[in-house]
Design a protein around this motif. Structure first.
Motif, PDB file in Angstrom:
ATOM      1  N   LYS A  86     -15.729  50.147  50.280  1.00 44.28           N
ATOM      2  CA  LYS A  86     -17.080  49.885  50.783  1.00 44.28           C
ATOM      3  C   LYS A  86     -18.128  50.175  49.702  1.00 44.28           C
ATOM      4  CE  LYS A  86     -20.015  51.174  54.678  1.00 44.28           C
ATOM      5  NZ  LYS A  86     -20.150  52.050  55.835  1.00 44.28           N
ATOM      6  N   THR A  87     -17.984  51.311  49.034  1.00 39.92           N
ATOM      7  CA  THR A  87     -18.919  51.680  47.977  1.00 39.92           C
ATOM      8  C   THR A  87     -18.768  50.755  46.773  1.00 39.92           C
ATOM      9  OG1 THR A  87     -18.812  53.980  48.686  1.00 39.92           O
ATOM     10  CG2 THR A  87     -19.655  53.571  46.477  1.00 39.92           C
ATOM     11  N   CYS A  88     -17.530  50.456  46.428  1.00 37.21           N
ATOM     12  CA  CYS A  88     -17.262  49.614  45.263  1.00 37.21           C
ATOM     13  C   CYS A  88     -17.828  48.211  45.418  1.00 37.21           C
ATOM     14  CB  CYS A  88     -15.764  49.529  45.002  1.00 37.21           C
ATOM     15  SG  CYS A  88     -15.104  51.027  44.241  1.00 37.21           S
ATOM     16  N   LEU A  89     -17.802  47.699  46.609  1.00 35.43           N
ATOM     17  CA  LEU A  89     -18.335  46.358  46.849  1.00 35.43           C
ATOM     18  C   LEU A  89     -19.810  46.306  46.461  1.00 35.43           C
ATOM     19  CD1 LEU A  89     -17.671  43.560  47.911  1.00 35.43           C
ATOM     20  CD2 LEU A  89     -18.331  44.335  50.176  1.00 35.43           C
ATOM     21  N   LYS A  90     -20.564  47.327  46.871  1.00 35.16           N
ATOM     22  CA  LYS A  90     -21.988  47.394  46.524  1.00 35.16           C
ATOM     23  C   LYS A  90     -22.170  47.515  45.009  1.00 35.16           C
ATOM     24  CE  LYS A  90     -22.862  50.229  50.460  1.00 35.16           C
ATOM     25  NZ  LYS A  90     -23.418  51.503  50.897  1.00 35.16           N
ATOM     26  N   PHE A  91     -21.382  48.388  44.401  1.00 32.38           N
ATOM     27  CA  PHE A  91     -21.513  48.638  42.969  1.00 32.38           C
ATOM     28  C   PHE A  91     -21.165  47.397  42.141  1.00 32.38           C
ATOM     29  CE2 PHE A  91     -21.323  53.521  42.315  1.00 32.38           C
ATOM     30  CZ  PHE A  91     -22.276  53.701  43.297  1.00 32.38           C
ATOM     31  N   ARG A  92     -20.109  46.705  42.507  1.00 28.57           N
ATOM     32  CA  ARG A  92     -19.693  45.521  41.733  1.00 28.57           C
ATOM     33  C   ARG A  92     -20.722  44.410  41.814  1.00 28.57           C
ATOM     34  NH1 ARG A  92     -13.686  43.523  41.395  1.00 28.57           N
ATOM     35  NH2 ARG A  92     -14.486  42.655  39.480  1.00 28.57           N
ATOM     36  N   LEU A  93     -21.301  44.225  43.000  1.00 29.53           N
ATOM     37  CA  LEU A  93     -22.322  43.189  43.132  1.00 29.53           C
ATOM     38  C   LEU A  93     -23.556  43.508  42.297  1.00 29.53           C
ATOM     39  CD1 LEU A  93     -22.129  42.419  46.960  1.00 29.53           C
ATOM     40  CD2 LEU A  93     -21.443  40.927  45.071  1.00 29.53           C
ATOM     41  N   LYS A  94     -23.929  44.769  42.278  1.00 23.14           N
ATOM     42  CA  LYS A  94     -25.161  45.173  41.606  1.00 23.14           C
ATOM     43  C   LYS A  94     -24.985  45.411  40.109  1.00 23.14           C
ATOM     44  CE  LYS A  94     -29.104  48.151  42.485  1.00 23.14           C
ATOM     45  NZ  LYS A  94     -29.645  49.197  43.329  1.00 23.14           N
ATOM     46  N   TYR A  95     -23.851  46.023  39.700  1.00 21.33           N
ATOM     47  CA  TYR A  95     -23.690  46.459  38.316  1.00 21.33           C
ATOM     48  C   TYR A  95     -22.584  45.750  37.539  1.00 21.33           C
ATOM     49  CZ  TYR A  95     -26.265  50.313  40.441  1.00 21.33           C
ATOM     50  OH  TYR A  95     -27.171  51.059  41.138  1.00 21.33           O
ATOM     51  N   GLY A  96     -21.743  45.003  38.212  1.00 22.47           N
ATOM     52  CA  GLY A  96     -20.625  44.361  37.530  1.00 22.47           C
ATOM     53  C   GLY A  96     -19.422  45.290  37.469  1.00 22.47           C
ATOM     54  N   ASP A  97     -18.482  44.984  36.604  1.00 24.32           N
ATOM     55  CA  ASP A  97     -17.260  45.785  36.466  1.00 24.32           C
ATOM     56  C   ASP A  97     -17.553  47.140  35.834  1.00 24.32           C
ATOM     57  OD1 ASP A  97     -15.647  43.857  37.566  1.00 24.32           O
ATOM     58  OD2 ASP A  97     -14.986  43.040  35.640  1.00 24.32           O
ATOM     59  N   PHE A  98     -16.801  48.141  36.275  1.00 27.32           N
ATOM     60  CA  PHE A  98     -16.877  49.470  35.672  1.00 27.32           C
ATOM     61  C   PHE A  98     -16.171  49.425  34.325  1.00 27.32           C
ATOM     62  CE2 PHE A  98     -14.407  53.390  34.974  1.00 27.32           C
ATOM     63  CZ  PHE A  98     -15.449  54.247  34.688  1.00 27.32           C
ATOM     64  N   LYS A  99     -16.799  50.035  33.314  1.00 27.48           N
ATOM     65  CA  LYS A  99     -16.213  50.053  31.962  1.00 27.48           C
ATOM     66  C   LYS A  99     -15.625  51.417  31.605  1.00 27.48           C
ATOM     67  CE  LYS A  99     -17.130  45.845  30.943  1.00 27.48           C
ATOM     68  NZ  LYS A  99     -16.082  44.879  30.991  1.00 27.48           N
ATOM     69  N   ASP A 100     -16.450  52.469  31.630  1.00 30.26           N
ATOM     70  CA  ASP A 100     -15.964  53.775  31.190  1.00 30.26           C
ATOM     71  C   ASP A 100     -16.932  54.863  31.628  1.00 30.26           C
ATOM     72  OD1 ASP A 100     -14.199  55.519  30.015  1.00 30.26           O
ATOM     73  OD2 ASP A 100     -14.733  55.024  27.956  1.00 30.26           O
ATOM     74  N   LEU A 101     -16.525  56.118  31.382  1.00 26.82           N
ATOM     75  CA  LEU A 101     -17.358  57.288  31.644  1.00 26.82           C
ATOM     76  C   LEU A 101     -17.699  57.961  30.325  1.00 26.82           C
ATOM     77  CD1 LEU A 101     -15.538  59.009  34.644  1.00 26.82           C
ATOM     78  CD2 LEU A 101     -17.715  57.812  34.707  1.00 26.82           C
ATOM     79  N   GLN A 102     -18.908  58.489  30.263  1.00 25.84           N
ATOM     80  CA  GLN A 102     -19.343  59.220  29.079  1.00 25.84           C
ATOM     81  C   GLN A 102     -19.789  60.610  29.526  1.00 25.84           C
ATOM     82  OE1 GLN A 102     -22.712  57.359  27.268  1.00 25.84           O
ATOM     83  NE2 GLN A 102     -22.942  58.934  25.722  1.00 25.84           N
ATOM     84  N   LEU A 103     -19.094  61.656  29.054  1.00 23.75           N
ATOM     85  CA  LEU A 103     -19.447  63.026  29.398  1.00 23.75           C
ATOM     86  C   LEU A 103     -20.772  63.372  28.745  1.00 23.75           C
ATOM     87  CD1 LEU A 103     -18.736  65.730  30.739  1.00 23.75           C
ATOM     88  CD2 LEU A 103     -17.503  66.335  28.647  1.00 23.75           C
TER      89      LEU A 103
END
Length: 163
Positions: A86-103
């Motif tokens: 459910k959360t991912c659907l919103k994120f993908r529509l708004k931001y595209g694919d997840f790439k990476d994390l930066q500490l």
């Protein structure tokens, strides 16, 4: 009669004077910013890998559930495939694919003896400005996972353990 109405209006206005309410935050001394080098590499890697696993669910639509060595029972119970989807659907529509994390930062909360890792989540679209907070307890288990809009200053009020 007019004087009575004016007096009542004035007394009502004076009695409704607003009071300033301050947010309830723990004293600043309970939050300590740690240097990245101070934290064990294994713990940093574990927080990174578990956070990345959560956000990669958005790209692959599969989530490998946390086990008891990785997360607290509350997190395991709340982190379900359905909720993430459910959360991912919103994120993908708004931001595209997840790439990476930066500490970016690491904080120690003395009051709960937890460590908060602030990661900047990098997405395909440049407008994405998201933060992922991984809170680890003293057993190095994830005790909270929280996604927020990125702000440069750390705000402790958004950290809630066992959520």
């Amino acid at each position: 009669m007019n004087k009575v109405i004016i007096l009542l209006s004035l007394s009502l206005l004076i009695s409704c004077k607003s009071k300033k309410v301050s947010a309830v935050l723990p004293p600043e001394s309970t939050v300590i910013k740690l240097a990245t080098a101070e934290v064990d590499t294994d713990v940093k890697d574990k927080a990174y890998e578990l956070g990345r696993r959560v956000l990669m669910t958005c790209n692959v639509s599969k989530f490998k559930p946390f086990n008891s060595a990785e997360a607290t029972p509350t997190v395991i119970q709340n982190m379900t495939q359905e909720r993430l989807t459910k959360t991912c659907l919103k994120f993908r529509l708004k931001y595209g694919d997840f790439k990476d994390l930066q500490l970016v930062e690491i904080f120690k909360l003395k009051s709960t003896n937890t460590t908060v890792f602030r990661f900047k989540a990098l997405y395909e679209k440049k407008i994405a400005n998201k933060e992922l907070r991984m809170t680890m307890n003293e057993k190095n288990q994830v005790s909270a996972v929280k996604s927020l809009d990125w702000i440069d200053a750390y705000e402790n009020k958004t950290v809630q353990s066992n959520k």
